[in-house]
Motif scaffolding. Structure first.
Motif, PDB file in Angstrom:
ATOM      1  N   ALA A 146      69.086  -5.485 107.326  1.00 11.20           N
ATOM      2  CA  ALA A 146      68.450  -4.259 106.830  1.00 11.20           C
ATOM      3  C   ALA A 146      67.750  -3.516 107.958  1.00 11.20           C
ATOM      4  O   ALA A 146      67.858  -2.284 108.062  1.00 11.20           O
ATOM      5  CB  ALA A 146      67.460  -4.602 105.722  1.00 11.20           C
ATOM      6  N   LEU A 200      60.257   1.111  99.456  1.00  5.63           N
ATOM      7  CA  LEU A 200      60.948  -0.133  99.130  1.00  5.63           C
ATOM      8  C   LEU A 200      60.786  -0.442  97.654  1.00  5.63           C
ATOM      9  O   LEU A 200      59.712  -0.264  97.073  1.00  5.63           O
ATOM     10  CB  LEU A 200      60.386  -1.303  99.947  1.00  5.63           C
ATOM     11  CG  LEU A 200      60.207  -1.131 101.457  1.00  5.63           C
ATOM     12  CD1 LEU A 200      59.810  -2.458 102.089  1.00  5.63           C
ATOM     13  CD2 LEU A 200      61.441  -0.562 102.094  1.00  5.63           C
ATOM     14  N   VAL A 233      70.344  -3.601  99.413  1.00  2.21           N
ATOM     15  CA  VAL A 233      70.616  -4.799 100.205  1.00  2.21           C
ATOM     16  C   VAL A 233      70.524  -6.030  99.306  1.00  2.21           C
ATOM     17  O   VAL A 233      69.505  -6.230  98.618  1.00  2.21           O
ATOM     18  CB  VAL A 233      69.617  -4.946 101.373  1.00  2.21           C
ATOM     19  CG1 VAL A 233      69.971  -6.171 102.221  1.00  2.21           C
ATOM     20  CG2 VAL A 233      69.611  -3.686 102.232  1.00  2.21           C
ATOM     21  N   ILE A 241      69.742   2.848 100.605  1.00  2.00           N
ATOM     22  CA  ILE A 241      70.493   1.641 100.924  1.00  2.00           C
ATOM     23  C   ILE A 241      70.059   0.544  99.955  1.00  2.00           C
ATOM     24  O   ILE A 241      68.865   0.332  99.730  1.00  2.00           O
ATOM     25  CB  ILE A 241      70.234   1.176 102.366  1.00  2.00           C
ATOM     26  CG1 ILE A 241      70.605   2.277 103.372  1.00  2.00           C
ATOM     27  CG2 ILE A 241      70.998  -0.106 102.673  1.00  2.00           C
ATOM     28  CD1 ILE A 241      70.210   1.943 104.803  1.00  2.00           C
ATOM     29  N   ILE A 272      64.992   2.013 100.332  1.00  4.18           N
ATOM     30  CA  ILE A 272      65.713   0.750 100.535  1.00  4.18           C
ATOM     31  C   ILE A 272      65.371  -0.174  99.380  1.00  4.18           C
ATOM     32  O   ILE A 272      64.194  -0.417  99.080  1.00  4.18           O
ATOM     33  CB  ILE A 272      65.341   0.072 101.866  1.00  4.18           C
ATOM     34  CG1 ILE A 272      65.491   1.047 103.029  1.00  4.18           C
ATOM     35  CG2 ILE A 272      66.234  -1.143 102.105  1.00  4.18           C
ATOM     36  CD1 ILE A 272      64.205   1.656 103.477  1.00  4.18           C
ATOM     37  N   SER A 273      66.378  -0.693  98.724  1.00  7.94           N
ATOM     38  CA  SER A 273      66.199  -1.566  97.565  1.00  7.94           C
ATOM     39  C   SER A 273      66.676  -2.972  97.913  1.00  7.94           C
ATOM     40  O   SER A 273      67.752  -3.157  98.470  1.00  7.94           O
ATOM     41  CB  SER A 273      67.002  -1.018  96.375  1.00  7.94           C
ATOM     42  OG  SER A 273      66.877  -1.868  95.257  1.00  7.94           O
ATOM     43  N   VAL A 279      68.555   0.300 109.013  1.00  8.38           N
ATOM     44  CA  VAL A 279      67.504   1.309 108.891  1.00  8.38           C
ATOM     45  C   VAL A 279      67.202   1.934 110.251  1.00  8.38           C
ATOM     46  O   VAL A 279      66.976   3.141 110.374  1.00  8.38           O
ATOM     47  CB  VAL A 279      66.238   0.695 108.265  1.00  8.38           C
ATOM     48  CG1 VAL A 279      65.051   1.633 108.392  1.00  8.38           C
ATOM     49  CG2 VAL A 279      66.498   0.357 106.798  1.00  8.38           C
ATOM     50  N   LEU A 331      59.233   5.004 104.482  1.00  9.38           N
ATOM     51  CA  LEU A 331      60.219   4.183 103.794  1.00  9.38           C
ATOM     52  C   LEU A 331      59.660   3.729 102.450  1.00  9.38           C
ATOM     53  O   LEU A 331      58.555   3.185 102.384  1.00  9.38           O
ATOM     54  CB  LEU A 331      60.591   2.961 104.629  1.00  9.38           C
ATOM     55  CG  LEU A 331      61.001   3.210 106.086  1.00  9.38           C
ATOM     56  CD1 LEU A 331      61.334   1.887 106.773  1.00  9.38           C
ATOM     57  CD2 LEU A 331      62.179   4.169 106.162  1.00  9.38           C
ATOM     58  N   LEU A 387      61.999  -8.216 102.966  1.00  5.80           N
ATOM     59  CA  LEU A 387      62.406  -6.867 103.344  1.00  5.80           C
ATOM     60  C   LEU A 387      61.237  -6.117 103.967  1.00  5.80           C
ATOM     61  O   LEU A 387      61.382  -5.441 105.002  1.00  5.80           O
ATOM     62  CB  LEU A 387      62.923  -6.122 102.114  1.00  5.80           C
ATOM     63  CG  LEU A 387      63.444  -4.704 102.359  1.00  5.80           C
ATOM     64  CD1 LEU A 387      64.688  -4.715 103.230  1.00  5.80           C
ATOM     65  CD2 LEU A 387      63.724  -4.007 101.028  1.00  5.80           C
ATOM     66  N   ALA A 417      68.351   2.165  94.438  1.00  5.07           N
ATOM     67  CA  ALA A 417      68.851   2.991  95.535  1.00  5.07           C
ATOM     68  C   ALA A 417      69.504   4.256  95.001  1.00  5.07           C
ATOM     69  O   ALA A 417      69.328   5.353  95.556  1.00  5.07           O
ATOM     70  CB  ALA A 417      69.847   2.186  96.373  1.00  5.07           C
TER      71      ALA A 417
END
Length: 250
Positions: free
Chosen positions: A138, A6, A123, A121, A88-89, A142, A4, A20, A110
């Motif tokens: 989240a 971020l 968020v 995604i 994932i942002s 995920v 993942l 997150l 994202a």
């Protein structure tokens, strides 16, 4: 275990990014690459006029002296030997509702992941208090991301009410609402008496119908809006062709 990536636009030290990371730590191998300062409103911009610095921090995160899109570009495109499975942002400090997505660095991070072939995604928390709530949302998404099939060049824009987890009423799939024109810029003077201008507040809601992201948040629901990177107004193609035909025949 899934990999993942971020990122965010509020900067590598933002509480939302840490929340997150903590929420997703059990859901994969995490790499965090984020701007070294607040880059809210940077949208999809890339830094093309100078080289970028990638700096490892003591907490294991990486900072970049560039935009959110720069961060994801570096995180996906060959700085490391392996690519992530999901970008994932967030968690953004404030909502990204309606046409906020046109300016949002959170959504842009994202979107850059999506443009580079990753599932993605964004968020956002519609406030700055209950980041744990947004983190749990989240983590839920995920955890189930592998079973979601989206068309190419699509991503999810997720907005979460700023309330405790137990007060979330549910989840709604929504469309983007729209805002009216923004307020006039605020004119100020700097210490040397020179005029300067602050970008002012966003406009009031112009379209906040029952199926919009605005309405979902106001009612206490998580809003999930599928977005696409194709901005073509397909329904207008024939109108434009007919307009050009009429011009050429005039």
């Amino acid at each position: 275990m899934r990999k993942l990536l971020l990122s965010n636009d509020d900067g590598v030290h933002a509480p939302g990014l840490r929340a997150l990371h903590d929420a997703l730590s059990a859901h994969g191998r995490l790499r965090v690459v984020a701007p070294d300062r607040d880059k809210s409103g940077a949208s999809n911009s890339l830094t093309l006029t100078r080289p970028l610095s990638l700096t490892a921090l003591d907490n294991g995160f990486y900072s970049v002296d560039g935009t959110p899109a720069d961060c994801v570009y570096l995180g996906v495109n060959g700085v490391w030997d392996e690519k992530p499975d999901l970008v994932i942002s967030g968690i953004n400090h404030g909502g990204n509702l309606g046409d906020d997505v046109l300016y949002s660095g959170t959504v842009a991070a994202a979107m850059e992941g999506r443009n580079l072939g990753m599932a993605a995604i964004a968020v956002s928390l519609c406030g700055e208090r209950y980041f744990e709530t947004a983190g749990r949302v989240a983590a839920t998404l995920v955890g189930a991301a592998e079973s979601l099939s989206l068309p190419p060049r699509s991503l999810l824009n997720v907005n979460v009410p700023d309330v405790p987890w137990e007060d979330i009423r549910g989840v709604r799939v929504t469309r983007m609402g729209y805002r009216g024109p923004a307020a006039q810029p605020m004119k100020v003077k700097d210490p040397r008496g020179r005029e300067r201008y602050w970008i002012a507040a966003v406009g009031d809601n112009a379209d906040d119908g029952a199926d919009t992201d605005f309405a979902a948040i106001d009612a206490g629901y998580v809003s999930i809006t599928p977005l696409q990177t194709d901005l073509t107004r397909h329904a207008a193609l024939d109108d434009v062709r007919n307009w050009l035909d009429a011009l050429s025949n005039a």
